[in-house]
Design an enzyme around this catalytic site. Structure first.
Site, PDB file in Angstrom:
ATOM      1  N   GLY A 177      -5.858  -2.357   4.121  1.00 48.60           N
ATOM      2  CA  GLY A 177      -5.087  -3.461   3.571  1.00 48.60           C
ATOM      3  C   GLY A 177      -5.758  -4.804   3.707  1.00 48.60           C
ATOM      4  N   ARG A 178      -6.368  -5.079   4.872  1.00 53.37           N
ATOM      5  CA  ARG A 178      -6.993  -6.385   5.092  1.00 53.37           C
ATOM      6  C   ARG A 178      -8.336  -6.512   4.385  1.00 53.37           C
ATOM      7  NH1 ARG A 178      -6.569  -3.179   9.277  1.00 53.37           N
ATOM      8  NH2 ARG A 178      -8.327  -2.554  10.592  1.00 53.37           N
ATOM      9  N   LYS A 230       0.833  -1.204   0.000  1.00 48.15           N
ATOM     10  CA  LYS A 230       0.000   0.000   0.000  1.00 48.15           C
ATOM     11  C   LYS A 230       0.869   1.256   0.000  1.00 48.15           C
ATOM     12  CE  LYS A 230      -4.009   2.057   2.270  1.00 48.15           C
ATOM     13  NZ  LYS A 230      -5.065   1.892   3.299  1.00 48.15           N
ATOM     14  N   HIS A 286      -8.582 -34.385  15.078  1.00 42.00           N
ATOM     15  CA  HIS A 286      -7.520 -35.240  15.597  1.00 42.00           C
ATOM     16  C   HIS A 286      -6.436 -34.419  16.289  1.00 42.00           C
ATOM     17  CE1 HIS A 286      -9.115 -38.826  13.554  1.00 42.00           C
ATOM     18  NE2 HIS A 286      -9.510 -37.947  12.637  1.00 42.00           N
ATOM     19  N   GLU A 328      -7.081  -7.746  13.769  1.00 44.08           N
ATOM     20  CA  GLU A 328      -6.442  -6.479  13.428  1.00 44.08           C
ATOM     21  C   GLU A 328      -7.458  -5.348  13.443  1.00 44.08           C
ATOM     22  OE1 GLU A 328      -4.267  -5.216   9.457  1.00 44.08           O
ATOM     23  OE2 GLU A 328      -2.945  -6.474  10.663  1.00 44.08           O
ATOM     24  N   GLU A 339       9.475  -5.505   4.796  1.00 50.67           N
ATOM     25  CA  GLU A 339       9.586  -6.897   4.352  1.00 50.67           C
ATOM     26  C   GLU A 339       9.435  -7.006   2.840  1.00 50.67           C
ATOM     27  OE1 GLU A 339       7.090  -6.974   8.255  1.00 50.67           O
ATOM     28  OE2 GLU A 339       7.453  -5.629   6.554  1.00 50.67           O
ATOM     29  N   LYS A 377       6.366  -2.019  13.652  1.00 49.50           N
ATOM     30  CA  LYS A 377       7.147  -1.644  12.467  1.00 49.50           C
ATOM     31  C   LYS A 377       8.165  -0.556  12.807  1.00 49.50           C
ATOM     32  CE  LYS A 377       3.625  -2.594   8.908  1.00 49.50           C
ATOM     33  NZ  LYS A 377       2.774  -1.973   7.867  1.00 49.50           N
TER      34      LYS A 377
END
Length: 554
Positions: free
Chosen positions: A266-267, A205, A383, A352, A211, A511
């Site tokens: 963003g999400r 964005k 399981h 978030e 990263e 960040k």
């Protein structure tokens, strides 16, 4: 007004003790029509919320709480493009990305629909050129592999959707995802690829995400001397960003910079140009069907009365458990292999958004604002952690998600899968009483003393609530509706609990600290750090210095 001061809130608080003493078995026994009354059928799926610890009194007060919180007003303001992301001074218009607004909305004097359609047209042209083999690398080889470099919403949404729609994949191009700045992930992907036929999509964005930009620079270096850097960036790199000027400054050609906007979180951005990998994977028409499915849920959320509104119902049930009943976690349990990434996606989307402790009034919230979201594929979970769901003292409400129509042709598999899904929600609801256990053990021939010894371990109290979402089939349209269902649930829950769901200051904090720590980690200068962080830096320096000395000696 403080939401906790409304009579509906106070009445719900008073009802928790009563509902803790009720059992779902009793609620079903008292009302033969309960399953029908507490279910909602939409074109894409059935939502069965009857296995929840609610009765008519709780339901009425939950609906009143939504009205007291002015959910309908906040919903109207969001879809009208008003600034409901108040801490950042922005509208929240991811619904505009899929044609879900009820009317024209302008942002900064420009039509949001016009902006969206313009970028979608560019995306369509690019995807068609790629599928037709018209896009080549710098040596003339056809692009066969696309690597998405992104993190958070720029990564998790597109990858989740592509995994969910594997049955709809085009075969012309292979998609790969790199999100981790740990170079091992990028190195593993690069080892599989031919640089002459690989395209990188740099999705960020801000186009400053550490990263992503580190991975982008390493990807560029991977090409070595194959061609001049400007040529590599022109032929092998595409950008998706809300900061196109930064992408151009990086060296990516303007016609290969696709834009979304700061009014898209963003999400919630997979519907935008961030969804380019989706369009590449399932074709542009498939991407359009995904958008259309989400738009259908937008319309339902806007138009359906609260008592028949799927996102509202899910939000109300969720906050009833987390905020009032004291159940701090919620499990997402898909019984569909293709949805294996959905729990992680919803974990990000909800935690978030609503993982906040400050109300819209700027005061500390005196109540829980959202559950811990976790889960995995249901069959695998059976399981693993279902033991906890069935017999732990902690109650974990759950969403079971499956589909009527399988995504494969293997006979017999789907019936076993759905039988397990239905059985687990039934077992969590009903449990097994001491009397049932004792009868079963006696029928097996155990003596009275052994029956008495074993019985406590085999009792299941039940009364574990759940929703069941049963899709007609998993396709782009229904998946779009399912994702939008949860998006609007998150929004509704945030509004009722009087928090802002669309900022993410907790993410930004980490960040900033990482950016400040990186040079100290490299230099070993830890003088202004707390004792623990200084010790970690010092340990890193000692180990790396020792390794360097050993390498030199060798």
């Amino acid at each position: 007004m403080d939401i906790t001061q409304f009579p509906s809130w106070q009445q719900l608080n008073s009802l928790t003790e009563k509902m803790h003493d009720r059992h779902l078995r009793e609620l079903f026994a008292e009302d033969p029509q309960r399953a029908a009354r507490f279910s909602l059928e939409l074109p894409e799926f059935l939502l069965d919320y009857s296995k929840n610890l609610i009765d008519d009194e709780v339901f009425v007060n939950l609906l009143q709480l939504a009205r007291d919180a002015d959910l309908e007003g906040w919903r109207r303001r969001m879809f009208a493009g008003e600034s409901v992301n108040c801490t950042e001074g922005r509208p929240v218009l991811h619904a505009a990305l899929r044609g879900g607004l009820p009317g024209p909305v302008s942002v900064g004097g420009v039509s949001a629909d016009a902006l969206v359609e313009g970028e979608l047209s560019r995306l369509k042209e690019f995807v068609n050129l790629l599928h037709n083999g018209a896009l080549t690398g710098c040596t003339g080889k056809r692009i066969t592999d696309v690597v998405n470099l992104g993190v958070g919403g720029s990564h998790l949404g597109p990858e989740m959707v592509i995994e969910a729609l594997r049955a709809h994949r085009c075969q012309e191009v292979q998609l790969h995802f790199v999100s981790n700045v740990d170079g091992a992930q990028l190195a593993d992907i690069l080892a599989q690829l031919d640089m002459e036929s690989t395209l990188f999509v740099v999705s960020s964005k801000t186009f400053t995400t550490s990263e992503t930009m580190t991975n982008a620079r390493s990807a560029l270096n991977w090409f070595g001397g194959l061609a001049p850097q400007a040529e590599l960036l022109r032929q092998h790199f595409v950008a998706v960003t809300a900061s196109p000027e930064k992408a151009r400054a990086f060296g990516i050609e303007p016609q290969r910079v696709f834009q979304f906007w700061d009014w898209v979180g963003g999400r919630f951005s997979l519907w935008s140009a961030i969804g380019l990998p989706i369009a590449i994977a399932i074709g542009f028409e498939g991407f359009r069907a995904l958008l259309d499915g989400a738009a259908s849920m937008d319309r339902h959320f806007q138009q359906a009365p609260l008592e028949k509104n799927a996102p509202v119902l899910m939000a109300l049930v969720s906050l009833w458990y987390c905020t009032f009943m004291g159940y701090p976690a919620h499990a997402i349990l898909p019984y569909e292999q293709a949805l294996h990434m959905l729990p992680a996606y919803l974990q990000q989307a909800e935690m978030e958004s609503n993982g906040k402790s400050t109300t819209r009034a700027g005061e500390e919230a005196g109540y829980a604002t959202g559950p811990l979201i976790w889960g995995m594929l249901g069959i695998n979970g059976q399981h693993a952690f279902y033991q906890y769901l069935h017999q732990s003292p902690q109650v974990v409400p759950a969403d079971f998600i499956g589909s009527v129509t399988p995504g494969h042709q293997l006979p017999g598999h789907h019936e076993i899968l759905l039988a397990n899904m239905f059985a687990q929600s039934q077992a969590l609801m009903n449990g097994v009483s001491r009397e049932q256990v004792e009868t079963d053990l006696a029928v097996r021939g155990l003596g009275a003393e052994e029956v008495d010894r074993l019985a406590p371990y085999k009792v299941h109290r039940g009364n574990r609530p759940s929703n069941t979402i049963l899709l007609r089939k998993l396709d782009p349209h229904s998946l779009g509706a399912l994702i939008a269902l949860y998006e609007h649930k998150i929004f509704a829950q945030g509004v009722i609990l009087q928090i802002y769901s669309f900022d993410q200051w907790g993410v930004e904090l980490g960040k900033g600290l990482a950016a400040a720590l990186q040079p100290q980690l490299e230099s070993g200068d830890s003088h202004n750090q707390d004792a623990s962080t200084a010790g970690l830096i010092d340990y890193y320096q000692r180990v790396t210095a020792g390794s360097a000395a050993l390498d030199f000696a060798g």
